[in-house]
Design a protein around this motif. Structure first.
Motif, short mmCIF file in Angstrom:
data_model
loop_
_atom_site.label_atom_id
_atom_site.label_comp_id
_atom_site.label_asym_id
_atom_site.label_seq_id
_atom_site.Cartn_x
_atom_site.Cartn_y
_atom_site.Cartn_z
N LEU A 110 0.82 -1.20 0.00
CA LEU A 110 0.00 0.00 0.00
C LEU A 110 0.86 1.26 0.00
CD1 LEU A 110 -2.94 0.87 0.06
CD2 LEU A 110 -2.82 0.94 2.55
N GLY A 111 2.00 1.20 0.71
CA GLY A 111 2.91 2.34 0.72
C GLY A 111 3.54 2.59 -0.63
N VAL A 112 3.83 1.52 -1.38
CA VAL A 112 4.40 1.68 -2.73
C VAL A 112 3.39 2.34 -3.65
CG1 VAL A 112 5.31 0.44 -4.72
CG2 VAL A 112 5.95 -0.28 -2.40
N ARG A 113 2.12 1.94 -3.54
CA ARG A 113 1.09 2.57 -4.37
C ARG A 113 0.95 4.05 -4.05
NH1 ARG A 113 -3.93 -1.81 -4.31
NH2 ARG A 113 -2.83 -3.50 -5.42
N LEU A 114 0.97 4.35 -2.76
CA LEU A 114 0.87 5.75 -2.36
C LEU A 114 2.03 6.56 -2.90
CD1 LEU A 114 -0.55 7.96 -0.73
CD2 LEU A 114 0.74 7.21 1.28
N LEU A 115 3.25 6.00 -2.85
CA LEU A 115 4.42 6.71 -3.36
C LEU A 115 4.32 6.92 -4.86
CD1 LEU A 115 7.24 7.88 -2.89
CD2 LEU A 115 8.17 5.57 -3.19
N VAL A 116 3.89 5.88 -5.59
CA VAL A 116 3.75 6.01 -7.05
C VAL A 116 2.71 7.07 -7.41
CG1 VAL A 116 3.07 4.81 -9.16
CG2 VAL A 116 4.55 3.67 -7.50
N LEU A 117 1.57 7.05 -6.72
CA LEU A 117 0.53 8.04 -7.00
C LEU A 117 0.99 9.45 -6.65
CD1 LEU A 117 -2.65 6.14 -5.76
CD2 LEU A 117 -1.94 6.55 -8.11
N VAL A 140 4.12 10.58 -6.80
CA VAL A 140 5.05 10.99 -7.86
C VAL A 140 4.29 11.39 -9.11
CG1 VAL A 140 6.90 10.21 -9.38
CG2 VAL A 140 6.95 9.62 -6.96
N VAL A 141 3.25 10.61 -9.47
CA VAL A 141 2.45 10.94 -10.65
C VAL A 141 1.77 12.29 -10.47
CG1 VAL A 141 0.45 10.26 -12.01
CG2 VAL A 141 2.12 8.54 -11.33
N CYS A 142 1.24 12.55 -9.28
CA CYS A 142 0.58 13.84 -9.01
C CYS A 142 1.56 14.99 -9.15
CB CYS A 142 -0.06 13.83 -7.63
SG CYS A 142 -1.46 12.70 -7.45
N VAL A 143 2.76 14.85 -8.60
CA VAL A 143 3.76 15.92 -8.69
C VAL A 143 4.15 16.17 -10.14
CG1 VAL A 143 6.13 16.56 -8.09
CG2 VAL A 143 4.64 15.54 -6.36
N VAL A 144 4.34 15.08 -10.91
CA VAL A 144 4.70 15.24 -12.32
C VAL A 144 3.59 15.95 -13.09
CG1 VAL A 144 5.16 13.99 -14.46
CG2 VAL A 144 6.26 13.27 -12.34
N LEU A 145 2.33 15.58 -12.83
CA LEU A 145 1.21 16.23 -13.52
C LEU A 145 1.12 17.71 -13.15
CD1 LEU A 145 -1.58 13.51 -13.27
CD2 LEU A 145 -0.29 14.19 -15.30
N MET A 146 1.36 18.05 -11.89
CA MET A 146 1.31 19.47 -11.48
C MET A 146 2.42 20.26 -12.15
SD MET A 146 0.17 19.53 -7.46
CE MET A 146 1.46 18.40 -6.92
N VAL A 147 3.62 19.69 -12.25
CA VAL A 147 4.73 20.40 -12.89
C VAL A 147 4.45 20.59 -14.37
CG1 VAL A 147 7.16 20.25 -13.50
CG2 VAL A 147 6.41 19.64 -11.20
N VAL A 148 3.95 19.54 -15.04
CA VAL A 148 3.64 19.64 -16.47
C VAL A 148 2.54 20.67 -16.70
CG1 VAL A 148 2.71 18.39 -18.46
CG2 VAL A 148 4.43 17.32 -17.00
N ASP A 149 1.52 20.69 -15.84
CA ASP A 149 0.41 21.64 -16.00
C ASP A 149 0.86 23.07 -15.75
OD1 ASP A 149 -2.45 22.68 -14.27
OD2 ASP A 149 -2.37 22.30 -16.40
N ALA A 150 1.83 23.27 -14.85
CA ALA A 150 2.29 24.62 -14.54
C ALA A 150 3.28 25.15 -15.57
CB ALA A 150 2.93 24.65 -13.14
#
Length: 313
Positions: free
Chosen positions: A2-9, A11-21
């Motif tokens: 469950l911790g690995v899934r949380l970490l992956v999600l 990282v994906v959220c941070v990448v999407l925010m950077v790309v959107d900004a």
């Protein structure tokens, strides 16, 4: 696991925010998401509307009668003011005709409704229920019954986002209604006041002055109330005076807004464009007309060859 899934999600959220900004890659996706989320804004606002309707139906007849009388009196006062404004408008039109300049007597507007707020505490943005299908465009001025509120910064099919005047990234050219002094009003991040930049200490500005849009920059139409000066600090050790003003629009309370459709060009620019259009039309008309036929030239006899002057040896 469950911790690995949380970490992956994460990282994906941070990448999407950077790309959107940083890039515009996700702008179409955000527009489509806005189209999908618009019904949820309506559903979230449904309890408030239901409560308001129930409250109105449960109001007593006495309070309704008193409110009706009050509204009638206010309507009479507003009609009197409108009569004065109509007279002043007619005088303004006649003066502009004397000055040989076109006048935009009235602006076309549509009424929009507030349906959401931006959850980011560091930005001042709102969501309204008018979008691309209603003719809304990026940069369109938005105002309420008291003055300018901001401008449209993002358009979706059925909704739009409006950047308010008090946002730190927003600025608007204004002028003092009393004497025409020009300045730039910028947002401070506080919904209570704006600041005027680069105002000289000797400038003729004082508390109580009304600031209106100057029309410079061709983004906001001229003459709309923006703010009222509440504080002027001179001799503070700064190269310029510190001037603060309170917005005239009710940024935190207005629910119904107006989106303005107007020609932002100045009268001189409109006159210049009209003159250029007339010159172009005259030129095209001259090219269409056939040129007059020239008379045929008479045939000329061939020139006689000069006789040879060579001598025989």
């Amino acid at each position: 696991m469950l911790g690995v899934r949380l970490l992956v999600l994460s990282v994906v959220c941070v990448v999407l925010m950077v790309v959107d900004a940083r890039f515009d890659t996700l702008k179409p996706v955000r527009s489509q998401l806005g189209l999908v989320l618009t019904p949820f804004y309506w559903l979230a606002d449904l309890p408030v509307r239901t409560w308001q309707r129930a409250t109105e139906q449960l109001s007593s007849s006495t309070s309704l009668a008193a409110e009706n009388e009050k509204l009638k009196a206010e309507a009479l006062l507003m009609q009197r003011r409108l009569q004065k404004l109509a007279m002043l408008t007619e005088q303004n039109v006649r003066l502009r005709e004397l000055l040989n300049s076109a006048a935009l007597v009235d602006d076309k507007v549509i009424v929009g409704e507030l349906i959401g707020l931006d959850p980011n505490p560091f930005t001042h943005r709102i969501l309204i229920d008018k979008g691309e299908r209603d003719g809304v465009f990026v940069g369109q001025p938005v105002l309420d019954a008291s003055g300018l509120m901001g401008q449209v910064v993002e358009v979706m099919p059925y909704a739009s986002r409006v950047l308010l005047l008090t946002d730190v990234t927003h600025s608007i050219p204004v002028q003092v209604n009393r004497n025409g002094l020009r300045a730039i009003a910028v947002g401070t991040g506080s919904p209570d006041y704006l600041e005027l930049r680069h105002v000289a200490e000797t400038a003729d500005i004082k508390e109580g002055d009304l600031l209106v849009s100057s029309g410079l920059g061709q983004r906001f139409p001229s003459g709309y109330p923006v703010a009222q000066v509440t504080e002027v600090v001179r001799g503070s050790g700064q190269p310029f005076s510190i001037v603060r003003a309170t917005p005239t629009a009710m940024l935190n309370r207005s629910r119904y807004l107006l989106l303005v459709f107007s020609d932002s060009r100045t009268p001189e620019q409109r006159a210049t464009d009209a003159a250029e259009a007339q010159v172009t039309a005259d030129r095209e008309a001259a090219e269409v007309q056939p040129a007059p036929a020239e008379p045929a030239a008479e045939p000329q006899a061939p020139a006689a060859e000069p006789e040879s002057t060579e001598q025989q040896p």
